[in-house]
Enzyme design. Structure first.
Site, short mmCIF file in Angstrom:
data_model
loop_
_atom_site.label_atom_id
_atom_site.label_comp_id
_atom_site.label_asym_id
_atom_site.label_seq_id
_atom_site.Cartn_x
_atom_site.Cartn_y
_atom_site.Cartn_z
N HIS A 1 36.65 75.26 61.18
CA HIS A 1 35.03 75.39 59.74
C HIS A 1 34.99 74.03 59.12
O HIS A 1 35.66 73.23 59.22
CB HIS A 1 35.60 76.02 58.63
CG HIS A 1 36.15 77.57 58.62
ND1 HIS A 1 35.65 78.41 59.01
CD2 HIS A 1 37.56 78.02 59.05
CE1 HIS A 1 36.16 80.12 58.99
NE2 HIS A 1 37.73 79.74 58.98
N THR B 1 41.28 85.45 60.29
CA THR B 1 40.80 86.65 61.37
C THR B 1 40.00 86.29 62.58
O THR B 1 39.76 87.78 62.96
CB THR B 1 39.40 87.06 60.12
OG1 THR B 1 38.72 86.72 60.01
CG2 THR B 1 39.89 87.56 58.68
N HIS C 1 38.99 78.52 66.16
CA HIS C 1 37.86 78.27 65.95
C HIS C 1 38.09 76.79 64.00
O HIS C 1 39.21 76.64 63.25
CB HIS C 1 36.98 78.92 65.20
CG HIS C 1 37.44 79.24 63.80
ND1 HIS C 1 38.14 81.25 64.67
CD2 HIS C 1 37.31 80.08 62.57
CE1 HIS C 1 38.42 81.36 63.35
NE2 HIS C 1 38.20 81.09 62.57
N ASN D 1 42.32 77.97 60.60
CA ASN D 1 43.62 78.67 59.74
C ASN D 1 44.22 78.94 61.06
O ASN D 1 43.50 80.11 62.04
CB ASN D 1 42.50 79.96 59.18
CG ASN D 1 42.15 79.48 57.54
OD1 ASN D 1 42.01 79.15 57.03
ND2 ASN D 1 40.22 80.32 57.21
N CYS E 1 36.38 90.21 71.55
CA CYS E 1 36.37 88.65 71.07
C CYS E 1 34.75 88.52 70.75
O CYS E 1 34.02 88.01 71.63
CB CYS E 1 37.02 87.39 71.97
SG CYS E 1 36.89 86.15 71.22
N GLY F 1 44.91 83.05 56.47
CA GLY F 1 43.73 84.35 56.41
C GLY F 1 43.37 84.54 58.02
O GLY F 1 42.40 84.35 57.98
P1 5GP Z 1 39.04 82.94 59.65
O1 5GP Z 1 39.10 83.93 58.21
O2 5GP Z 1 39.09 83.20 61.32
O3 5GP Z 1 39.61 81.74 59.72
O4 5GP Z 1 37.08 82.52 60.26
C1 5GP Z 1 35.96 83.40 60.75
C2 5GP Z 1 35.13 83.25 59.98
O5 5GP Z 1 33.89 83.72 61.38
C3 5GP Z 1 34.40 83.73 59.11
O6 5GP Z 1 33.97 82.76 57.84
C4 5GP Z 1 33.88 84.65 59.56
O7 5GP Z 1 32.76 84.73 58.43
C5 5GP Z 1 33.21 83.81 60.33
N1 5GP Z 1 32.41 85.02 61.01
C6 5GP Z 1 32.96 86.60 61.40
N2 5GP Z 1 31.83 87.25 62.39
C7 5GP Z 1 30.86 86.07 63.01
C8 5GP Z 1 29.65 86.36 63.11
O8 5GP Z 1 29.94 87.63 64.39
N3 5GP Z 1 28.94 85.62 63.39
C9 5GP Z 1 29.68 84.47 62.91
N4 5GP Z 1 28.40 83.38 62.32
N5 5GP Z 1 29.95 84.43 61.83
C10 5GP Z 1 31.12 85.18 61.75
ZN ZN Z 2 37.42 84.22 72.45
#
Ligand code: 5GP
Ligand code: ZN
Length: 112
Positions: A100, A93, A98, A85, A3, A91
């Protein structure tokens, strides 16, 4: 368990931290979509909003207290938006819950 956010929380992957307390950490998104794009992350590994349990209720409240503290720290007096998300259609990822936190300019179109 593989993770990325757990590794960031442990300090094994570098990040730019903007806030941290006992329960929550927050760091700048690697790929910012706004002038301010912070990810607020509970330190406990919870895969997604689907996986929040009754006993996590206070922890989730602490996410929003962290948002308030970050807004004060960064001087976000004009507002901010928080997005989570959850799951495939949204979406998601990274499979560690978390939020935003977006700010720094007037946001245009709204989904809701
Ligand atoms: P999701 O698409 O899951 O809502 O958001 C995942 C977010 O994590 C994305 O905006 C992506 O840019 C960010 N992210 C992915 N890997 C890393 C990382 O290694 N470091 C940081 N600071 N952000 C990350
Ligand atoms: Zn975790």
């Amino acid at each position: 368990m593989d993770c990325i956010f757990c590794e960031i929380i442990k300090g094994n992957i570098p990040s730019t931290k903007v806030y941290e307390d006992e329960f929550v950490t927050a760091f700048n998104d690697l790929n910012p979509q706004m002038p301010v794009h912070v990810l607020i992350v509970p330190k406990k590994h919870i895969a997604s909003a689907y996986d929040i349990e009754e006993s996590d209720a206070e922890l989730i409240g602490r996410v929003f207290l962290a948002a308030k503290a970050i807004a004060a720290k960064l001087g976000l007096e004009n507002g901010f938006r928080i997005i989570n998300n959850c799951g495939e259609d949204a979406g998601q990822t990274v499979k560690h819950l978390h939020f935003h936190m977006l700010a720094g300019k007037t946001m245009g179109e709204k989904i809701i």
